[in-house]
Design a protein around this motif. Structure first.
Motif, PDB file in Angstrom:
ATOM      1  N   LEU A 108      48.460  28.278  38.308  1.00 36.18           N
ATOM      2  CA  LEU A 108      47.296  27.724  38.080  1.00 36.18           C
ATOM      3  C   LEU A 108      46.270  28.468  38.808  1.00 36.18           C
ATOM      4  N   SER A 163      42.083  29.845  39.599  1.00 31.85           N
ATOM      5  CA  SER A 163      40.935  29.439  39.869  1.00 31.85           C
ATOM      6  C   SER A 163      39.849  29.961  38.886  1.00 31.85           C
ATOM      7  N   SER A 199      47.192  35.287  47.404  1.00 35.01           N
ATOM      8  CA  SER A 199      46.048  34.654  48.476  1.00 35.01           C
ATOM      9  C   SER A 199      44.771  33.662  47.569  1.00 35.01           C
ATOM     10  N   PRO A 200      45.692  32.426  47.350  1.00 40.19           N
ATOM     11  CA  PRO A 200      44.672  31.601  46.532  1.00 40.19           C
ATOM     12  C   PRO A 200      43.509  31.188  47.135  1.00 40.19           C
ATOM     13  N   ARG A 233      35.981  33.019  42.980  1.00 40.21           N
ATOM     14  CA  ARG A 233      35.455  31.942  41.893  1.00 40.21           C
ATOM     15  C   ARG A 233      34.035  31.403  42.428  1.00 40.21           C
ATOM     16  N   SER A 250      43.819  35.019  39.300  1.00 37.37           N
ATOM     17  CA  SER A 250      44.784  34.951  39.959  1.00 37.37           C
ATOM     18  C   SER A 250      45.016  36.206  40.930  1.00 37.37           C
ATOM     19  N   ASN A 289      47.979  37.014  41.967  1.00 41.47           N
ATOM     20  CA  ASN A 289      49.388  37.039  41.536  1.00 41.47           C
ATOM     21  C   ASN A 289      50.024  36.281  42.855  1.00 41.47           C
ATOM     22  N   GLY A 290      49.600  35.134  43.331  1.00 44.67           N
ATOM     23  CA  GLY A 290      50.050  34.207  44.380  1.00 44.67           C
ATOM     24  C   GLY A 290      49.911  34.639  45.569  1.00 44.67           C
TER      25      GLY A 290
END
Ligand SMILES: C[C@@]1(CC(=O)O)c2cc3[nH]c(cc4nc(cc5[nH]c(cc(n2)[C@H]1CCC(=O)O)[C@@](C)(CC(=O)O)[C@@H]5CCC(=O)O)C(CC(=O)O)=C4CCC(=O)O)c(CCC(=O)O)c3CC(=O)O
Ligand SMILES: NC(=O)C1=CN([C@@H]2O[C@H](COP(=O)(O)OP(=O)(O)OC[C@H]3O[C@@H](n4cnc5c(N)ncnc54)[C@H](O)[C@@H]3O)[C@@H](O)[C@H]2O)C=CC1
Length: 200
Positions: free
Chosen positions: A120, A122, A139-140, A147, A134, A136-137
């Motif tokens: 998923l 932002s 740093s969410p 965002r 994204s 790439n996993g």
């Protein structure tokens, strides 16, 4: 690190989604999903459901959200196109994934990026404009901050501009090549004027 993910924009009103687990993470995923796609068809299966999850039903009175309080069983994944495993047990999340894959669904396993078919992102929305982010996993948190930065700098009139362009686009005459050139000439100033104005 190269990011090889390929973003697509799903029509969630045509798909069936299952979320297993309704704790902090299940709730966060559900909240963002409904914010972006209130027309989605979502089933939640969880042993315990956090109050904010049930409260979403009040916030979206027309939503197709089916909350089932029960322990997960593999058969629960039958008939779903997209499945999110968001329980607090790694083994259980893996079971959810295996069952969902056996039923042909695409799977997101919240605690194990390596087991995810999709992440998923932002999401920034300005009317018809939607931007998905994204990392790439990696740093969410960066995705979230980026965002917020985009939300702050995107002008409110973005949606009006898109509507005007749609009207203009529908009225254009001529062959495909001429239309493409006209639309590109018309919008060139959007890039020229803004270049170097804003930096991250
Ligand atoms: C791989 C991915 C899979 C997926 O969930 O799809 C994933 C995985 C993990 N997230 C973790 C933690 C956090 N996630 C957030 C927030 C978001 N996470 C989202 C997506 C993704 N998270 C996918 C990659 C997206 C990409 O490519 O960038 C967002 C963008 C979208 C959404 O959730 O809808 C949403 C922001 C929404 C917004 O605000 O716009 C925060 C921040 C916060 O909540 O403030 C934290 C805490 C801080 C931190 O750890 O960074 C952990 C560690 C768990 C642990 O340690 O126990 C894992 C597992 C791991 O990495 O191993
Ligand atoms: N991808 C992401 O953005 C993030 C992922 N995580 C990971 O997500 C996972 C979940 O974390 P939280 O939501 O904080 O946990 P939580 O403890 O708040 O919620 C877990 C949920 O799973 C349910 N559950 C547990 N056993 C079950 C069973 N047998 N059948 C059905 N439901 C069951 C619980 O009832 C509860 O609803 C953790 O592994 C965590 O590491 C954490 C933070 C962010």
């Amino acid at each position: 690190m190269k990011n090889t993910l390929y973003p697509v924009f799903l029509k969630l009103d045509r798909l069936k989604m299952l979320i297993v687990g309704a704790g902090e993470v299940g709730c966060e995923k559900l909240t963002f999903l409904l914010k972006s796609s209130p027309d989605a068809h979502i089933t939640v299966v969880a042993r315990e459901v956090l109050p904010p999850v049930s409260e979403l039903l009040e916030h979206y009175p027309d939503v197709d959200l089916n909350i089932i309080r029960k322990d997960f069983e593999p058969a629960d994944t039958e008939g779903f196109d997209l499945v999110i495993a968001a329980t607090n047990f790694e083994d259980l999340n893996r079971q959810v994934r295996d069952a969902a894959k056996a039923h042909g669904a695409l799977v997101n396993v919240a605690d194990t990026p390596a087991l995810c078919d999709f992440y998923l992102g932002s999401i920034v929305t300005r009317g018809s404009l939607k931007v998905a982010i994204s990392t790439n996993g990696q740093s969410p948190t960066f995705a979230k901050r980026f965002r917020q930065w985009l939300e702050a700098i995107l002008p409110e009139e973005t949606d009006a501009l898109l509507s005007h362009l749609k009207v203009f686009r529908d009225q254009l005459k001529g062959d495909f090549e001429t239309k493409v050139k006209t639309l590109n000439d018309l919008t060139a100033s959007l890039v020229e004027e803004r270049q170097n104005q804003q930096t991250w």
